[in-house]
Design a protein around this motif. Structure first.
Motif, PDB file in Angstrom:
ATOM      1  N   GLU A   1       0.835  -1.200   0.000  1.00 21.54           N
ATOM      2  CA  GLU A   1       0.000   0.000   0.000  1.00 21.54           C
ATOM      3  C   GLU A   1       0.870   1.251   0.000  1.00 21.54           C
ATOM      4  OE1 GLU A   1      -3.727   1.776   2.537  1.00 21.54           O
ATOM      5  OE2 GLU A   1      -2.871  -0.141   3.079  1.00 21.54           O
ATOM      6  N   ASP A   2       0.404   2.265  -0.736  1.00 21.56           N
ATOM      7  CA  ASP A   2       1.109   3.536  -0.762  1.00 21.56           C
ATOM      8  C   ASP A   2       0.193   4.603  -1.349  1.00 21.56           C
ATOM      9  OD1 ASP A   2       3.177   5.242  -0.238  1.00 21.56           O
ATOM     10  OD2 ASP A   2       4.465   4.554  -1.856  1.00 21.56           O
ATOM     11  N   GLU A   3       0.686   5.828  -1.340  1.00 20.99           N
ATOM     12  CA  GLU A   3      -0.039   6.954  -1.889  1.00 20.99           C
ATOM     13  C   GLU A   3       0.619   7.369  -3.198  1.00 20.99           C
ATOM     14  OE1 GLU A   3       1.731   7.274   1.137  1.00 20.99           O
ATOM     15  OE2 GLU A   3       0.068   6.256   2.087  1.00 20.99           O
ATOM     16  N   ALA A   4      -0.195   7.884  -4.090  1.00 19.23           N
ATOM     17  CA  ALA A   4       0.314   8.390  -5.360  1.00 19.23           C
ATOM     18  C   ALA A   4      -0.545   9.590  -5.742  1.00 19.23           C
ATOM     19  CB  ALA A   4       0.250   7.307  -6.433  1.00 19.23           C
ATOM     20  N   GLY A   5      -0.169  10.260  -6.799  1.00 16.35           N
ATOM     21  CA  GLY A   5      -0.960  11.398  -7.232  1.00 16.35           C
ATOM     22  C   GLY A   5      -0.720  11.694  -8.701  1.00 16.35           C
ATOM     23  N   PHE A   6      -1.715  12.274  -9.308  1.00 15.06           N
ATOM     24  CA  PHE A   6      -1.643  12.639 -10.712  1.00 15.06           C
ATOM     25  C   PHE A   6      -1.805  14.139 -10.837  1.00 15.06           C
ATOM     26  CE2 PHE A   6      -3.453   8.379 -10.466  1.00 15.06           C
ATOM     27  CZ  PHE A   6      -2.519   7.681 -11.201  1.00 15.06           C
ATOM     28  N   SER A   7      -0.901  14.767 -11.538  1.00 12.44           N
ATOM     29  CA  SER A   7      -0.966  16.202 -11.744  1.00 12.44           C
ATOM     30  C   SER A   7      -1.694  16.492 -13.046  1.00 12.44           C
ATOM     31  CB  SER A   7       0.445  16.794 -11.805  1.00 12.44           C
ATOM     32  OG  SER A   7       0.383  18.160 -12.132  1.00 12.44           O
TER      33      SER A   7
ATOM     34  N   PRO B   1      -4.811  13.040  -5.643  1.00  4.25           N
ATOM     35  CA  PRO B   1      -4.156  11.963  -4.894  1.00  4.25           C
ATOM     36  C   PRO B   1      -4.992  10.687  -4.892  1.00  4.25           C
ATOM     37  CG  PRO B   1      -5.052  13.609  -3.393  1.00  4.25           C
ATOM     38  CD  PRO B   1      -5.336  14.079  -4.780  1.00  4.25           C
ATOM     39  N   ILE B   2      -4.314   9.544  -4.884  1.00  5.46           N
ATOM     40  CA  ILE B   2      -4.974   8.250  -4.743  1.00  5.46           C
ATOM     41  C   ILE B   2      -4.236   7.436  -3.693  1.00  5.46           C
ATOM     42  CG2 ILE B   2      -5.772   8.200  -7.138  1.00  5.46           C
ATOM     43  CD1 ILE B   2      -3.631   5.982  -7.586  1.00  5.46           C
ATOM     44  N   ALA B   3      -4.965   6.547  -3.051  1.00  4.84           N
ATOM     45  CA  ALA B   3      -4.379   5.531  -2.176  1.00  4.84           C
ATOM     46  C   ALA B   3      -4.550   4.214  -2.915  1.00  4.84           C
ATOM     47  CB  ALA B   3      -5.090   5.498  -0.830  1.00  4.84           C
ATOM     48  N   ALA B   4      -3.486   3.436  -3.023  1.00  6.48           N
ATOM     49  CA  ALA B   4      -3.529   2.228  -3.839  1.00  6.48           C
ATOM     50  C   ALA B   4      -3.002   1.021  -3.076  1.00  6.48           C
ATOM     51  CB  ALA B   4      -2.710   2.424  -5.103  1.00  6.48           C
ATOM     52  N   LEU B   5      -3.587  -0.133  -3.378  1.00  6.32           N
ATOM     53  CA  LEU B   5      -3.154  -1.428  -2.856  1.00  6.32           C
ATOM     54  C   LEU B   5      -2.828  -2.323  -4.043  1.00  6.32           C
ATOM     55  CD1 LEU B   5      -5.851  -2.339  -0.184  1.00  6.32           C
ATOM     56  CD2 LEU B   5      -3.412  -2.368   0.198  1.00  6.32           C
TER      57      LEU B   5
END
Length: 142
Positions: A11-17, A46-50
């Motif tokens: 699990e982690d956080e990511a983001g799209f500009s 931002p998204i949280a992804a698994l």
């Protein structure tokens, strides 16, 4: 994990500009090139992804986007512990089996309310990665 019939979830956080990338180009002296971009925005989604894995199964990505709230007006730009709790509940319901999340040492990941949630449910077992392990976490590349 095989004995538990559990899913291993990184699990982690990511983001799209939404802003286009900037670049430098050559032009004749005195003729500055002008490139028009429609819809340019400074928004970041931002998204949280698994990323989930299990022996004999296809790997999948479960993610939840965060609705953009203007942070200049008091909105929060990052995920809260309840967002992570809800993501794990959704993942457990979707997978129908115990989950073993593996994630980094972000402060919200170690929130006492989230830790209490994990300790009170037997279908979840959590492990932490070292301080910053981009090579160990497949979600870092998103």
């Amino acid at each position: 994990m095989a004995a538990l019939d559990a899913w291993l979830c990184f699990e982690d956080e990511a983001g799209f500009s939404m802003a286009p990338p900037t670049t430098r180009i050559w032009a004749r002296r005195g003729h500055t090139p002008l490139i028009r971009v429609k819809g340019r925005s400074q928004r970041r989604f931002p998204i949280a992804a698994l990323a989930r894995y299990k022996q004999g199964e296809h790997s999948r990505l479960i993610y939840r986007p965060m609705r953009h709230v203007d942070h200049k007006r008091g909105g929060r730009r990052t995920f809260t512990w309840t967002d992570y709790r809800d993501l794990r509940i959704d993942a457990h319901q979707q997978l129908g089996a115990p989950i073993v999340p593996v994630w980094d040492n972000l402060g919200v990941h170690k929130d006492h309310r989230l830790r209490q949630f994990i300790e009170t449910h037997d279908w979840i077992t959590c492990y932490f990665l070292p301080a910053y392990p981009p090579d160990f976490n497949p979600v870092e590349g998103i």
